[in-house]
Design a protein around this motif. Structure first.
Motif, PDB file in Angstrom:
ATOM      1  N   SER A   6       0.506  -1.218   0.244  1.00 58.81           N
ATOM      2  CA  SER A   6       0.473  -0.435  -0.083  1.00 58.81           C
ATOM      3  C   SER A   6       0.568   1.267  -0.167  1.00 58.81           C
ATOM      4  O   SER A   6       0.849   2.548  -0.668  1.00 58.81           O
ATOM      5  CB  SER A   6      -0.827   0.153   1.172  1.00 58.81           C
ATOM      6  N   ASN A   7       2.455   1.039   0.262  1.00 59.99           N
ATOM      7  CA  ASN A   7       2.666   1.780   0.597  1.00 59.99           C
ATOM      8  C   ASN A   7       3.648   2.458  -0.475  1.00 59.99           C
ATOM      9  O   ASN A   7       5.064   3.211  -0.122  1.00 59.99           O
ATOM     10  CB  ASN A   7       3.496   2.278   2.012  1.00 59.99           C
ATOM     11  N   ARG A   8       4.299   1.182  -1.356  1.00 61.43           N
ATOM     12  CA  ARG A   8       4.634   1.334  -2.091  1.00 61.43           C
ATOM     13  C   ARG A   8       4.884   1.675  -3.253  1.00 61.43           C
ATOM     14  O   ARG A   8       3.756   0.951  -3.777  1.00 61.43           O
ATOM     15  CB  ARG A   8       5.506  -0.343  -2.926  1.00 61.43           C
ATOM     16  N   GLN A   9       5.898   2.193  -4.125  1.00 65.82           N
ATOM     17  CA  GLN A   9       5.918   2.378  -5.437  1.00 65.82           C
ATOM     18  C   GLN A   9       6.100   2.162  -6.882  1.00 65.82           C
ATOM     19  O   GLN A   9       7.400   1.769  -6.577  1.00 65.82           O
ATOM     20  CB  GLN A   9       5.214   4.481  -6.074  1.00 65.82           C
ATOM     21  N   ASN A  36      -0.766   3.308  -7.434  1.00 66.67           N
ATOM     22  CA  ASN A  36       0.524   3.018  -7.347  1.00 66.67           C
ATOM     23  C   ASN A  36       1.453   2.857  -8.298  1.00 66.67           C
ATOM     24  O   ASN A  36       2.954   2.784  -8.044  1.00 66.67           O
ATOM     25  CB  ASN A  36       1.146   2.240  -5.875  1.00 66.67           C
ATOM     26  N   ASP A 268      10.289   1.072  -3.057  1.00 66.32           N
ATOM     27  CA  ASP A 268      10.262   1.681  -4.721  1.00 66.32           C
ATOM     28  C   ASP A 268      10.778   0.636  -5.302  1.00 66.32           C
ATOM     29  O   ASP A 268      11.819   0.579  -5.109  1.00 66.32           O
ATOM     30  CB  ASP A 268      10.179   2.762  -4.284  1.00 66.32           C
TER      31      ASP A 268
END
Length: 526
Positions: A6-9, A36, A268
């Motif tokens: 959820s917080n990775r791009q 993302n 990321d």
């Protein structure tokens, strides 16, 4: 959706088929949140080298057509099996292409045409024993022993006058000075095509050009997931973390003329299309020749990052040899069927069932192909479009005494009409012809002689968050200048960087199949 992502791009540099495939693998196989995923493309449209654009008034343009193969494009077909068709609800793009191809099978009746405008009998490959022995030696010699050898280092002059060379060279766009390693890989990868190279029965066609038939459905598939397509944005450089590992910490971009920075945080990923075979492409018109352009942003990005870390390849092996990597294509739009009617009678092939018609004695080494019509989604019924190319754009024509690269669209049509001996129909053909030439300085740069280290691995040694997915990364045994290479690279990149334990479709090893070996042996003596 996988919560751990959820917080990775994920940032894809380039909007071609490889980036679209990578995004599809992320959402389909990894549960990665679409919002993302960022595909950053310099042009105002996705698709990269899989292009197809235009309209009946200004004319249509395809810089090049990528041939597909039913047996050798393992990951492409697997992926397209899960992409829904735009035109046939309930069908996948794979099913749609198969149905179309089954209804319009390729079987060329006019593969080579001689200087008298006569179709050649090409059942014989034309080899002598020296050619056969050289071919056999090439196939069994390990790549590491071949280095930067060129095709003409392996074969004598006779080989380049055989029916086989005329057909193989124009099917895949090989030049005698190209890499012998790439030529060997093609021989092995398409071993099953060797016995039927004269008809090109193994070619799989899409209903429309590849932008309309493949790129658009992939884009439509990704849109509902919320994938971010950032167009008209150029990635100019990458900043790496200090130390031995390869970790990207920043991406430098240019948007609307202004410099900007994208921070790449821990977790990321950055997946780069390094280099481009259609970069620098230039269009001419009926009354102007295209210009020869130089390096653009994708080459410059690779040149900027390659010296910063070991294992990022050597772009100059590919992009510093324009005279050996360029050729010129042309797309012709008609508002009536005169030319198509003449060609169908001449070739004994309905449009869309033939293959490349190569004028083997042409100074430009010119070929043309008539696709099934319509070739574009927005193409009216009375409009017809075909594509052609010349491998030797710096040679002077046989009918128009100018270099192809200096010719207007009108002059290219004159040369073509001369080779076909259609002079008595010239006025009717030219009445509605709109020929748009396209010069491509790097179109076969991926075939240039190279060392193994000149291409970075898909995921370089020591990389924590960087991968390469172009025609200029290294995938052992596979062949560049194909859709499969881009899709396979994307799948390797995504699975490797995310640690996904899923199988990747293996490369079919036809050279170990006894029947294929026997058929190929017989073919070499035809």
């Amino acid at each position: 959706m996988n919560k751990e992502y959820s917080n990775r791009q994920v940032y894809f540099v380039g909007g071609g088929i490889a980036s679209l495939a990578g995004a599809a693998y992320l959402v389909r196989d990894c549960g990665f949140p679409g919002q993302n995923i960022h595909i950053i493309e310099e042009m105002p449209i996705l698709g990269g080298s899989n292009d197809g654009a235009g309209n009946p008034e200004q004319g249509y343009v395809i810089r090049g057509g990528r041939m597909l193969n039913d047996e050798a494009y393992e990951n492409l077909w697997e992926l397209l099996s899960s992409i829904p068709s735009i035109d046939h609800p309930g069908q996948s793009v794979r099913e749609e292409i198969t149905a179309f191809d089954d209804a319009n099978p390729t079987h060329s009746n006019a593969r080579l045409v001689n200087r008298d405008g006569l179709v050649e009998d090409v059942l014989s490959m034309g080899f002598d024993m020296t050619d056969r022995l050289a071919l056999g030696k090439l196939i069994v010699t390990p790549e590491e022993k071949m280095g930067k050898a060129r095709i003409n280092d392996w074969f004598g002059p006779h080989f380049f006058e055989t029916n086989f060379w005329y057909m193989w060279a124009t099917t895949f766009a090989f030049q005698p000075w190209h890499s012998a390693v790439e030529f060997k890989r093609y021989m092995l990868r398409f071993f099953h095509e060797f016995p039927r190279i004269q008809t090109l029965e193994g070619v799989t066609r899409t209903p429309y050009n590849q932008y309309d038939s493949i790129i658009l459905p992939m884009q439509k598939y990704l849109e509902p997931f919320g994938v971010d397509f950032t167009l008209k944005c150029t990635v100019t450089d990458l900043t790496f973390k200090e130390g031995d590992d390869i970790t990207v910490t920043r991406m430098h971009v240019r948007r609307q003329g202004a410099e900007d920075v994208i921070e790449v945080n821990e977790g990321d990923l950055v997946i780069v299309t390094n280099g481009s075979m259609t970069e620098g492409a230039s269009l001419g018109s009926m009354n102007s020749a295209p210009s020869l352009n130089g390096k653009g942003s994708s080459w410059k990005l690779w040149e900027n990052i390659a010296p910063k870390k070991p294992g990022l390849g050597n772009p100059s092996s590919f992009n510093d040899h324009v005279d050996e990597s360029k050729w010129e294509s042309f797309t012709v739009t008609f508002h009536d069927s005169t030319f198509f009617d003449l060609m169908e009678k001449f070739t004994r092939n309905r449009a869309g069932t033939g293959a490349l018609v190569t004028f083997k004695d042409s100074s430009w080494f010119m070929s043309v192909v008539l696709a099934f019509q319509p070739h574009f989604r927005n193409q009216p019924e009375h409009v017809k479009v075909f594509w052609g190319y010349g491998l030797y754009p710096d040679k002077v024509g046989d009918f128009v005494k100018k270099r192809m690269s200096d010719c207007t669209g009108e002059e290219i049509m004159e040369e073509l009409i001369g080779h076909l001996h259609f002079e008595e129909h010239k006025e009717a053909i030219m009445a509605t012809a709109n020929c748009i030439p396209c010069m491509m300085p790097y179109i076969t740069s991926q075939f240039m002689p190279r060392l193994n280290s000149d291409r970075p691995k898909v995921v370089p040694e020591g990389s924590t968050n960087l991968a390469f997915i172009s025609q200029f990364c290294e995938i052992p045994d596979d062949v560049v200048f194909t859709e499969e290479y881009s899709v396979r690279a994307a799948r390797i990149a995504v699975y490797t960087l995310l640690g996904i334990n899923r199988p990747i479709e293996p490369i079919n090893q036809y050279q170990y199949d006894v029947r294929t070996l026997f058929n190929s042996f017989v073919t070499s003596f035809r």
